[in-house]
Design a protein around this motif. Structure first.
Motif, mmCIF file in Angstrom:
data_model
loop_
_atom_site.group_PDB
_atom_site.id
_atom_site.type_symbol
_atom_site.label_atom_id
_atom_site.label_comp_id
_atom_site.label_asym_id
_atom_site.label_seq_id
_atom_site.Cartn_x
_atom_site.Cartn_y
_atom_site.Cartn_z
ATOM 1 N N VAL A 108 0.837 -1.205 0.000
ATOM 2 C CA VAL A 108 0.000 0.000 0.000
ATOM 3 C C VAL A 108 0.873 1.257 0.000
ATOM 4 O O VAL A 108 0.357 2.370 0.114
ATOM 5 N N LEU A 115 -4.370 6.459 -2.085
ATOM 6 C CA LEU A 115 -5.017 6.471 -0.774
ATOM 7 C C LEU A 115 -5.882 7.706 -0.539
ATOM 8 O O LEU A 115 -6.521 7.823 0.505
ATOM 9 N N TYR A 137 -8.862 -2.543 0.799
ATOM 10 C CA TYR A 137 -9.740 -1.386 0.595
ATOM 11 C C TYR A 137 -9.016 -0.176 1.166
ATOM 12 O O TYR A 137 -8.243 -0.281 2.129
ATOM 13 N N TYR A 138 -9.250 0.992 0.600
ATOM 14 C CA TYR A 138 -8.419 2.140 0.961
ATOM 15 C C TYR A 138 -9.139 3.454 0.643
ATOM 16 O O TYR A 138 -10.206 3.472 0.014
ATOM 17 N N TRP A 169 -6.773 2.417 5.400
ATOM 18 C CA TRP A 169 -6.840 1.238 4.541
ATOM 19 C C TRP A 169 -6.956 -0.006 5.422
ATOM 20 O O TRP A 169 -6.692 0.015 6.618
#
Length: 205
Positions: A108, A115, A137-138, A169
């Motif tokens: 990430v 983000l 998910y973010y 996230w």
């Protein structure tokens, strides 16, 4: 002298005659009072338990704790995702390993994920016995539900995990039977109110 005695006797008789009715009325009145029905005390109504105030009852219901939809885990804490799969998070991203022990990683922090806005990713591995799906998910701190959506509308709800401190996230994972729908699987991300905030369209398998 004789006439005076007669008047006195007559007066005495009159006094007796006048006094008799008076005594009779008094006796009758007393008798009526004694035979009058006794007064009964007023019936006591059963006491009712006080009812809680409606507003207070509503507040009590609204403040009841609810089960969190996102599990908070520590960096490096390994989660048993069943069927031999394991998942864990670090500050750098999502890690997972299958029954063969081979480890995978989805970053990430490498710039491949924006983000600043909501999004969701999807990785899957499996064989003829089943498929393990996971993703990141973010771009939101309101994530509450992730669903894997088949082309025919069938949905599988995923488990969600995050690191402490709401980093913006987290990861999701779910296992399904072997894929049979050529239309593929999509992913939908929802917030706490049930609003769709991000989705990844299905892709053919």
């Amino acid at each position: 002298m004789t006439r005076t005695k007669k008047y006195a006797a007559a007066a005495a008789v009159a006094a007796v005659l006048v006094g008799v009715p008076t005594g009779a009325y008094a006796t009758h009145a007393t008798h009526a009072t004694e035979n009058a029905p006794a007064a009964h005390p007023a019936p006591q109504l059963p006491r009712q338990a006080p009812q809680p105030h409606t507003h207070q009852a509503q507040q009590a219901q609204q403040t009841r704790p609810t089960t969190p939809s996102v599990r908070i885990i520590q960096p490096g804490e390994r989660i048993d995702a069943r069927d031999g799969w394991t998942l864990w998070l670090t500050r750098e991203g999502k890690h997972w390993a299958g029954p063969d022990g081979y480890e995978n990683f989805r970053s990430v922090v490498d710039g491949n994920i924006d983000l600043s806005r909501p999004g969701v990713s999807h990785q899957s591995q499996g064989d003829a016995t089943g498929v393990f799906h996971s993703g990141v998910y973010y771009g939101t701190k309101k994530a509450a539900r992730v669903e894997l959506v088949a082309a025919d509308g069938t949905r599988a709800r995923a488990a969600l995990v995050e690191l402490p401190g709401k980093p913006g996230w987290g990861a999701w994972y779910v296992s399904t039977p072997p894929a049979t729908d050529p239309g593929g699987l999509g992913v939908a991300l929802y917030d706490r109110t049930g609003k769709l905030i991000a989705e990844l369209p299905a892709f053919p398998v």
